[in-house]
Write a protein that holds these residues in place. Structure first.
Motif, mmCIF file in Angstrom:
data_model
loop_
_atom_site.group_PDB
_atom_site.id
_atom_site.type_symbol
_atom_site.label_atom_id
_atom_site.label_comp_id
_atom_site.label_asym_id
_atom_site.label_seq_id
_atom_site.Cartn_x
_atom_site.Cartn_y
_atom_site.Cartn_z
ATOM 1 N N ARG B 35 0.798 -1.198 0.175
ATOM 2 C CA ARG B 35 -0.090 -0.036 -0.064
ATOM 3 C C ARG B 35 0.911 1.248 0.090
ATOM 4 O O ARG B 35 0.424 2.269 -0.746
ATOM 5 N N TRP B 36 1.744 1.198 0.879
ATOM 6 C CA TRP B 36 2.583 2.474 0.857
ATOM 7 C C TRP B 36 3.558 2.533 -0.401
ATOM 8 O O TRP B 36 3.757 3.807 -0.764
ATOM 9 N N VAL B 37 4.282 1.477 -0.994
ATOM 10 C CA VAL B 37 4.665 1.738 -2.383
ATOM 11 C C VAL B 37 3.825 2.258 -3.067
ATOM 12 O O VAL B 37 4.300 3.287 -4.101
ATOM 13 N N THR B 38 2.447 1.994 -3.460
ATOM 14 C CA THR B 38 1.645 2.459 -4.235
ATOM 15 C C THR B 38 1.417 3.968 -3.786
ATOM 16 O O THR B 38 1.298 4.629 -4.749
ATOM 17 N N TYR B 39 1.391 4.307 -2.573
ATOM 18 C CA TYR B 39 1.040 5.723 -2.291
ATOM 19 C C TYR B 39 1.994 6.474 -2.992
ATOM 20 O O TYR B 39 1.683 7.698 -3.427
ATOM 21 N N PHE B 40 3.136 6.179 -2.643
ATOM 22 C CA PHE B 40 4.510 6.915 -3.004
ATOM 23 C C PHE B 40 4.582 7.092 -4.692
ATOM 24 O O PHE B 40 5.213 7.825 -5.437
ATOM 25 N N ILE B 68 9.620 1.049 0.178
ATOM 26 C CA ILE B 68 8.821 1.942 0.588
ATOM 27 C C ILE B 68 9.853 3.300 0.558
ATOM 28 O O ILE B 68 9.233 4.202 -0.141
ATOM 29 N N VAL B 69 10.821 3.053 1.228
ATOM 30 C CA VAL B 69 11.832 4.217 1.121
ATOM 31 C C VAL B 69 12.079 4.555 -0.453
ATOM 32 O O VAL B 69 12.214 5.758 -0.954
ATOM 33 N N ASP B 70 12.409 3.747 -1.243
ATOM 34 C CA ASP B 70 12.657 3.648 -2.560
ATOM 35 C C ASP B 70 11.513 4.492 -3.269
ATOM 36 O O ASP B 70 11.846 5.340 -4.075
ATOM 37 N N SER B 71 10.595 4.303 -3.239
ATOM 38 C CA SER B 71 9.196 4.762 -3.570
ATOM 39 C C SER B 71 9.254 6.200 -3.196
ATOM 40 O O SER B 71 8.824 7.132 -4.062
ATOM 41 N N ALA B 72 9.493 6.338 -2.153
ATOM 42 C CA ALA B 72 9.457 7.733 -1.636
ATOM 43 C C ALA B 72 10.353 8.673 -2.185
ATOM 44 O O ALA B 72 10.266 9.928 -2.480
ATOM 45 N N LEU B 73 11.577 8.136 -2.126
ATOM 46 C CA LEU B 73 12.709 8.849 -2.996
ATOM 47 C C LEU B 73 12.456 9.192 -4.355
ATOM 48 O O LEU B 73 12.704 10.347 -5.010
ATOM 49 N N SER B 84 13.971 16.911 0.799
ATOM 50 C CA SER B 84 13.133 16.039 1.470
ATOM 51 C C SER B 84 13.682 14.406 1.194
ATOM 52 O O SER B 84 13.550 13.590 2.125
ATOM 53 N N ALA B 85 14.415 14.180 0.236
ATOM 54 C CA ALA B 85 15.051 12.850 0.019
ATOM 55 C C ALA B 85 16.201 12.638 0.974
ATOM 56 O O ALA B 85 16.062 11.534 1.580
ATOM 57 N N ILE B 86 17.040 13.637 1.069
ATOM 58 C CA ILE B 86 17.964 13.446 2.275
ATOM 59 C C ILE B 86 17.286 13.435 3.698
ATOM 60 O O ILE B 86 17.712 12.498 4.378
ATOM 61 N N ARG B 87 16.354 14.290 3.971
ATOM 62 C CA ARG B 87 15.717 14.092 5.352
ATOM 63 C C ARG B 87 15.119 12.765 5.445
ATOM 64 O O ARG B 87 15.040 12.406 6.700
ATOM 65 N N ILE B 102 20.262 -1.372 11.317
ATOM 66 C CA ILE B 102 19.187 -1.385 10.300
ATOM 67 C C ILE B 102 19.486 -0.272 9.283
ATOM 68 O O ILE B 102 19.446 -0.653 8.100
ATOM 69 N N TYR B 103 20.113 0.858 9.535
ATOM 70 C CA TYR B 103 20.361 2.056 8.707
ATOM 71 C C TYR B 103 21.613 1.546 7.544
ATOM 72 O O TYR B 103 21.155 1.638 6.296
ATOM 73 N N PRO B 104 22.773 0.812 7.933
ATOM 74 C CA PRO B 104 23.460 0.299 6.926
ATOM 75 C C PRO B 104 23.057 -0.568 6.028
ATOM 76 O O PRO B 104 23.141 -0.435 4.697
ATOM 77 N N TYR B 105 22.069 -1.435 6.445
ATOM 78 C CA TYR B 105 21.091 -2.481 5.637
ATOM 79 C C TYR B 105 20.381 -1.525 4.828
ATOM 80 O O TYR B 105 20.464 -1.965 3.560
ATOM 81 N N LEU B 106 19.834 -0.626 5.253
ATOM 82 C CA LEU B 106 18.978 0.255 4.365
ATOM 83 C C LEU B 106 19.599 0.851 3.116
ATOM 84 O O LEU B 106 19.315 0.804 2.147
ATOM 85 N N ILE B 107 20.820 1.549 3.653
ATOM 86 C CA ILE B 107 21.505 2.251 2.487
ATOM 87 C C ILE B 107 22.345 1.183 1.560
ATOM 88 O O ILE B 107 22.292 1.367 0.440
ATOM 89 N N GLN B 108 22.629 0.055 1.948
ATOM 90 C CA GLN B 108 23.061 -1.118 1.003
ATOM 91 C C GLN B 108 22.001 -1.565 0.331
ATOM 92 O O GLN B 108 22.168 -1.452 -1.056
ATOM 93 N N GLU B 109 20.646 -1.520 0.680
ATOM 94 C CA GLU B 109 19.589 -1.930 -0.573
ATOM 95 C C GLU B 109 19.284 -0.635 -1.287
ATOM 96 O O GLU B 109 18.940 -0.959 -2.463
ATOM 97 N N LEU B 110 19.533 0.710 -0.730
ATOM 98 C CA LEU B 110 19.137 1.756 -1.465
ATOM 99 C C LEU B 110 20.177 2.406 -2.388
ATOM 100 O O LEU B 110 20.006 3.190 -3.390
ATOM 101 N N LYS B 111 21.560 1.760 -2.272
ATOM 102 C CA LYS B 111 22.568 2.223 -3.133
ATOM 103 C C LYS B 111 22.077 2.515 -4.242
ATOM 104 O O LYS B 111 22.629 3.538 -5.137
ATOM 105 N N PRO B 112 21.703 1.424 -5.176
ATOM 106 C CA PRO B 112 21.411 1.548 -6.637
ATOM 107 C C PRO B 112 20.554 2.938 -6.914
ATOM 108 O O PRO B 112 20.827 3.697 -7.880
ATOM 109 N N THR B 113 19.664 2.906 -5.959
ATOM 110 C CA THR B 113 18.505 4.164 -6.323
ATOM 111 C C THR B 113 19.208 5.325 -6.020
ATOM 112 O O THR B 113 18.885 6.296 -6.696
#
Lengths: 81, 130
Positions: B35-40, B68-73, B84-87, B102-113
């Motif tokens: 739902r959240w991916v769709t929202y963004f 979800i973060v990817d969709s928001a970015l 807002s992206a950096i925020r 958690i954060y290093p994992y998120l950055i790892q997953e989001l690196k391509p984006t």
């Protein structure tokens, strides 16, 4: 893509606060109750007992007369004056 | 332009999310994420909806999934809103609280984006230090 180190495993990302509260809240409540119980039985009950013991055989009239003779009142003078 | 009444029913607000022991239907984690991916992903999402969505999302007892973060970015990209992206990255780091993995994992997953969209992390900008 070069793998300089193993990619990180997915950590738990949901319900972290819930887990923390489930652990800490019972402890917090238990400690608070223990603090209240300790104060009740360490301070208030002995204090109440002390007052009760003091007043158990308290003779107000005798004490009044002692005070009167000591001359601390203005409304009544010691007997004999 | 005055926003009289925001249609809050279009928000993927989830009073049913996570744990709900009432007799209403419980939503699965996957449904929540979707739902959240769709929202963004709304192509013409506006700045208000982005901010409202992020604030609502941050209110939940979870760190948003990378998708979800990817969709928001990407929504930030459509809105030309790098700030807002950096925020958002700062926000998800803060949501992790004491869980430093958690954060290093998120950055790892989001690196391509992040590379694709040209978003610097707060760390790269030196914004993570006081």
């Amino acid at each position: 893509m070069s793998y300089s180190k193993m990619s990180l495993a997915k950590p738990v990302m949901r319900g972290l606060l819930g887990k923390r509260l489930r652990f800490h809240l019972p402890i917090a409540f238990a400690l608070s109750l223990m603090a209240a119980a300790a104060f009740k039985f360490g301070v208030t009950e002995p204090r109440k007992r002390a007052y009760a013991d003091f007043y158990k055989n308290y003779d107000a009239t005798k004490e009044f007369n002692n005070m009167r003779e000591a001359g601390i009142f203005e409304s009544v003078r010691p007997t004999g004056k | 332009m005055v926003r009289e009444r925001r249609d809050l029913y279009s928000l993927p607000d989830a009073p049913l999310a996570s744990r709900c022991y009432s007799h209403s239907k419980v939503e699965t984690d996957e449904e929540f994420d979707a739902r959240w991916v769709t929202y963004f992903s709304k192509p013409d999402i506006d700045a208000w909806e982005l901010k409202k969505g992020m604030n609502t999302l941050i209110g939940y007892d979870l760190v948003p999934e990378p998708k979800i973060v990817d969709s928001a970015l990407r929504a930030c990209r459509r809105l030309n809103d790098l700030a807002s992206a950096i925020r958002i990255l700062e926000a998800v780091k803060d949501k992790s609280g004491p869980h430093k993995d958690i954060y290093p994992y998120l950055i790892q997953e989001l690196k391509p984006t992040l590379t694709e969209l040209g978003i610097s992390t707060p760390e790269e900008l030196g914004m993570d230090k006081l």
